[in-house]
Design a protein around this motif. Structure first.
Motif, PDB file in Angstrom:
ATOM      1  N   LYS A   9      -5.227  -1.807  11.284  1.00 12.28           N
ATOM      2  CA  LYS A   9      -5.286  -1.926   9.833  1.00 12.28           C
ATOM      3  C   LYS A   9      -5.254  -3.389   9.434  1.00 12.28           C
ATOM      4  O   LYS A   9      -4.388  -4.137   9.892  1.00 12.28           O
ATOM      5  CB  LYS A   9      -4.101  -1.173   9.212  1.00 12.28           C
ATOM      6  CG  LYS A   9      -4.136  -1.198   7.703  1.00 12.28           C
ATOM      7  CD  LYS A   9      -2.951  -0.477   7.076  1.00 12.28           C
ATOM      8  CE  LYS A   9      -3.053  -0.637   5.563  1.00 12.28           C
ATOM      9  NZ  LYS A   9      -1.936  -0.071   4.836  1.00 12.28           N
ATOM     10  N   LYS A  60     -11.641   2.370   4.195  1.00  7.12           N
ATOM     11  CA  LYS A  60     -10.627   2.765   5.177  1.00  7.12           C
ATOM     12  C   LYS A  60     -11.173   2.827   6.599  1.00  7.12           C
ATOM     13  O   LYS A  60     -10.572   2.256   7.522  1.00  7.12           O
ATOM     14  CB  LYS A  60      -9.985   4.085   4.785  1.00  7.12           C
ATOM     15  CG  LYS A  60      -8.654   4.309   5.472  1.00  7.12           C
ATOM     16  CD  LYS A  60      -7.859   5.350   4.749  1.00  7.12           C
ATOM     17  CE  LYS A  60      -6.377   5.075   4.931  1.00  7.12           C
ATOM     18  NZ  LYS A  60      -5.573   5.945   4.079  1.00  7.12           N
ATOM     19  N   GLY A  64      -9.183  -0.054   7.541  1.00 13.09           N
ATOM     20  CA  GLY A  64      -7.862   0.583   7.582  1.00 13.09           C
ATOM     21  C   GLY A  64      -7.101   0.473   6.273  1.00 13.09           C
ATOM     22  O   GLY A  64      -6.028   1.048   6.116  1.00 13.09           O
ATOM     23  N   VAL A  65      -7.657  -0.284   5.320  1.00 13.38           N
ATOM     24  CA  VAL A  65      -6.963  -0.512   4.044  1.00 13.38           C
ATOM     25  C   VAL A  65      -7.111   0.727   3.163  1.00 13.38           C
ATOM     26  O   VAL A  65      -8.198   1.290   3.040  1.00 13.38           O
ATOM     27  CB  VAL A  65      -7.548  -1.758   3.337  1.00 13.38           C
ATOM     28  CG1 VAL A  65      -7.017  -1.882   1.909  1.00 13.38           C
ATOM     29  CG2 VAL A  65      -7.254  -3.017   4.143  1.00 13.38           C
ATOM     30  N   ASP A  66      -6.009   1.129   2.554  1.00 13.59           N
ATOM     31  CA  ASP A  66      -6.057   2.237   1.591  1.00 13.59           C
ATOM     32  C   ASP A  66      -6.526   1.697   0.247  1.00 13.59           C
ATOM     33  O   ASP A  66      -6.152   0.596  -0.158  1.00 13.59           O
ATOM     34  CB  ASP A  66      -4.664   2.847   1.454  1.00 13.59           C
ATOM     35  CG  ASP A  66      -4.713   4.145   0.670  1.00 13.59           C
ATOM     36  OD1 ASP A  66      -4.780   5.206   1.308  1.00 13.59           O
ATOM     37  OD2 ASP A  66      -4.708   4.096  -0.584  1.00 13.59           O
ATOM     38  N   ILE A  67      -7.305   2.484  -0.438  1.00 14.19           N
ATOM     39  CA  ILE A  67      -7.873   2.004  -1.710  1.00 14.19           C
ATOM     40  C   ILE A  67      -6.773   1.647  -2.713  1.00 14.19           C
ATOM     41  O   ILE A  67      -6.937   0.745  -3.532  1.00 14.19           O
ATOM     42  CB  ILE A  67      -8.866   3.053  -2.279  1.00 14.19           C
ATOM     43  CG1 ILE A  67      -9.722   2.432  -3.381  1.00 14.19           C
ATOM     44  CG2 ILE A  67      -8.160   4.296  -2.767  1.00 14.19           C
ATOM     45  CD1 ILE A  67     -10.946   3.229  -3.737  1.00 14.19           C
ATOM     46  N   LEU A  68      -5.633   2.307  -2.588  1.00 18.08           N
ATOM     47  CA  LEU A  68      -4.539   2.011  -3.520  1.00 18.08           C
ATOM     48  C   LEU A  68      -3.813   0.708  -3.183  1.00 18.08           C
ATOM     49  O   LEU A  68      -2.976   0.253  -3.945  1.00 18.08           O
ATOM     50  CB  LEU A  68      -3.550   3.178  -3.567  1.00 18.08           C
ATOM     51  CG  LEU A  68      -4.076   4.433  -4.271  1.00 18.08           C
ATOM     52  CD1 LEU A  68      -3.084   5.573  -4.144  1.00 18.08           C
ATOM     53  CD2 LEU A  68      -4.386   4.154  -5.743  1.00 18.08           C
ATOM     54  N   ASP A  69      -4.151   0.109  -2.046  1.00 20.66           N
ATOM     55  CA  ASP A  69      -3.578  -1.212  -1.717  1.00 20.66           C
ATOM     56  C   ASP A  69      -4.299  -2.339  -2.446  1.00 20.66           C
ATOM     57  O   ASP A  69      -3.822  -3.471  -2.493  1.00 20.66           O
ATOM     58  CB  ASP A  69      -3.661  -1.482  -0.205  1.00 20.66           C
ATOM     59  CG  ASP A  69      -2.786  -0.520   0.593  1.00 20.66           C
ATOM     60  OD1 ASP A  69      -1.834   0.038  -0.003  1.00 20.66           O
ATOM     61  OD2 ASP A  69      -3.060  -0.327   1.788  1.00 20.66           O
ATOM     62  N   LYS A  92      -8.926   5.939  -9.537  1.00 18.94           N
ATOM     63  CA  LYS A  92      -7.949   6.195  -8.473  1.00 18.94           C
ATOM     64  C   LYS A  92      -6.671   5.401  -8.748  1.00 18.94           C
ATOM     65  O   LYS A  92      -5.565   5.911  -8.622  1.00 18.94           O
ATOM     66  CB  LYS A  92      -8.555   5.799  -7.126  1.00 18.94           C
ATOM     67  CG  LYS A  92      -7.713   6.185  -5.941  1.00 18.94           C
ATOM     68  CD  LYS A  92      -8.164   7.469  -5.322  1.00 18.94           C
ATOM     69  CE  LYS A  92      -7.225   7.843  -4.191  1.00 18.94           C
ATOM     70  NZ  LYS A  92      -7.647   8.968  -3.416  1.00 18.94           N
ATOM     71  N   ASN A  93      -6.838   4.147  -9.136  1.00 18.60           N
ATOM     72  CA  ASN A  93      -5.678   3.306  -9.426  1.00 18.60           C
ATOM     73  C   ASN A  93      -4.895   3.845 -10.616  1.00 18.60           C
ATOM     74  O   ASN A  93      -3.667   3.916 -10.601  1.00 18.60           O
ATOM     75  CB  ASN A  93      -6.123   1.876  -9.707  1.00 18.60           C
ATOM     76  CG  ASN A  93      -4.968   0.894  -9.638  1.00 18.60           C
ATOM     77  OD1 ASN A  93      -4.433   0.629  -8.575  1.00 18.60           O
ATOM     78  ND2 ASN A  93      -4.552   0.385 -10.787  1.00 18.60           N
ATOM     79  N   LYS A 102       2.381   1.357  -9.473  1.00 15.98           N
ATOM     80  CA  LYS A 102       1.425   0.286  -9.196  1.00 15.98           C
ATOM     81  C   LYS A 102       0.878  -0.268 -10.517  1.00 15.98           C
ATOM     82  O   LYS A 102       0.613   0.499 -11.444  1.00 15.98           O
ATOM     83  CB  LYS A 102       0.278   0.858  -8.350  1.00 15.98           C
ATOM     84  CG  LYS A 102      -0.534  -0.232  -7.710  1.00 15.98           C
ATOM     85  CD  LYS A 102      -1.749   0.257  -6.983  1.00 15.98           C
ATOM     86  CE  LYS A 102      -2.605  -0.967  -6.696  1.00 15.98           C
ATOM     87  NZ  LYS A 102      -4.011  -0.682  -6.701  1.00 15.98           N
TER      88      LYS A 102
END
Ligand SMILES: [Zn+2]
Length: 281
Positions: A9, A60, A64-69, A92-93, A102
């Motif tokens: 990730k 992802k 590996g990054v989640d979209i919420l990151d 999504k956010n 967030k």
């Protein structure tokens, strides 16, 4: 420059060196490479530059990054391979991120483009999801915090500048569309970037020797869009080939076609590869 393949990730933080990662490196029509979208990372700051229609489902698997990151986003122009995933990211956010504490997404966007992006592209899918604060519809401000780069040159090639949490960004207009435009003044808003005073990122542009001449001494490396065949709105490889040999060795080709294996590019640094961390000293 160091290149490290992402094993598991990608971290959106590093020890402070400028880092660039491609989520995809293909053209708008690429079926195997994904849209040419990147993440810039330096210290505690990250910036997602463009989020095209392939990006929500490439982020992802590739990084590996989640979209919420994702916290910060910078759109370069309104073509769907650059903003086609923005509605997904935004909703999504709002509905999966914000309820869990967030913050809203922060968009880095020059004043001249903010309203254009909202009115011509994002508004259709985002305006009616909830009652707005003052009216029965939502606005750009309902979804985004934004920071506005400062206009530093308004004649000829327009430029804006911002230091965003430690990352220096110079925005410059490119001549991408329409195909008939002969200079940036005739073209629709499209940005390229000088990233942290050392990396040139062409965004989408026709071959523009003046632009390259201007940044030749300022940039250590160039990411440049590249079509393998003549193209009315993108730089083609034969035009890029006319540049000096030592400069070509600093150019990493991006936004290229699925048939890249059939084309010699050995006179350049190479092709941008998704899922690789490009780390600059
Ligand atoms: Zn484009």
């Amino acid at each position: 420059m160091k290149k490290i393949k992402i094993e598991d990730k990608l971290s959106l933080r590093n020890e402070g060196k400028l880092e660039i990662v491609f989520i995809g490196s293909g053209t708008a029509f690429s079926e195997s490479l994904g849209n040419n979208n990147i993440i810039i990372i330096k210290g505690d700051t990250h910036i997602l530059v463009d989020f095209g229609l392939t990006a929500p489902f490439a982020l992802k698997p590739v990084t590996g990054v989640d979209i919420l990151d994702i916290e910060n986003v910078l759109p370069t122009h309104s073509h769907s391979d650059h903003i086609g995933g923005l509605e997904y990211l935004t909703l999504k956010n709002r509905y999966f991120g914000q309820p869990n504490g967030k913050p809203r997404l922060t968009m880095i966007i020059p004043d001249e483009y903010r309203n254009v992006l909202w009115e011509e592209s994002l508004k259709g899918g985002l305006r009616y999801n909830e009652l707005g604060k003052y009216e029965n519809e939502m606005s750009f401000d309902s979804y985004f915090d934004y920071v506005t780069p400062e206009l530093i040159k308004k004649d000829g090639r327009v430029k804006h500048h911002i230091n965003f949490k430690g990352i220096n960004l110079e925005f410059f207009h490119t001549n991408h569309i329409p195909g008939q435009a002969v200079k940036t003044e005739d073209a629709f808003i499209t940005y390229g970037l000088l990233i942290d005073s050392k990396v040139f990122f062409s965004g989408d542009t026709k071959f523009d020797k003046e632009l390259i001449d201007e940044y030749e001494d300022k940039a250590e490396y160039f990411f440049h869009d590249c079509s393998f065949a003549p193209n009315p709105v993108h730089a083609d490889i034969d035009s890029l080939r006319t540049l000096p040999e030592d400069l070509k060795k600093k150019i990493i080709l991006m936004h290229y076609g699925d048939d890249y294996a059939n084309h010699d590019h050995s006179d350049f640094y190479g092709l941008a590869v998704p899922g690789v961390r490009y780390i600059f000293d």
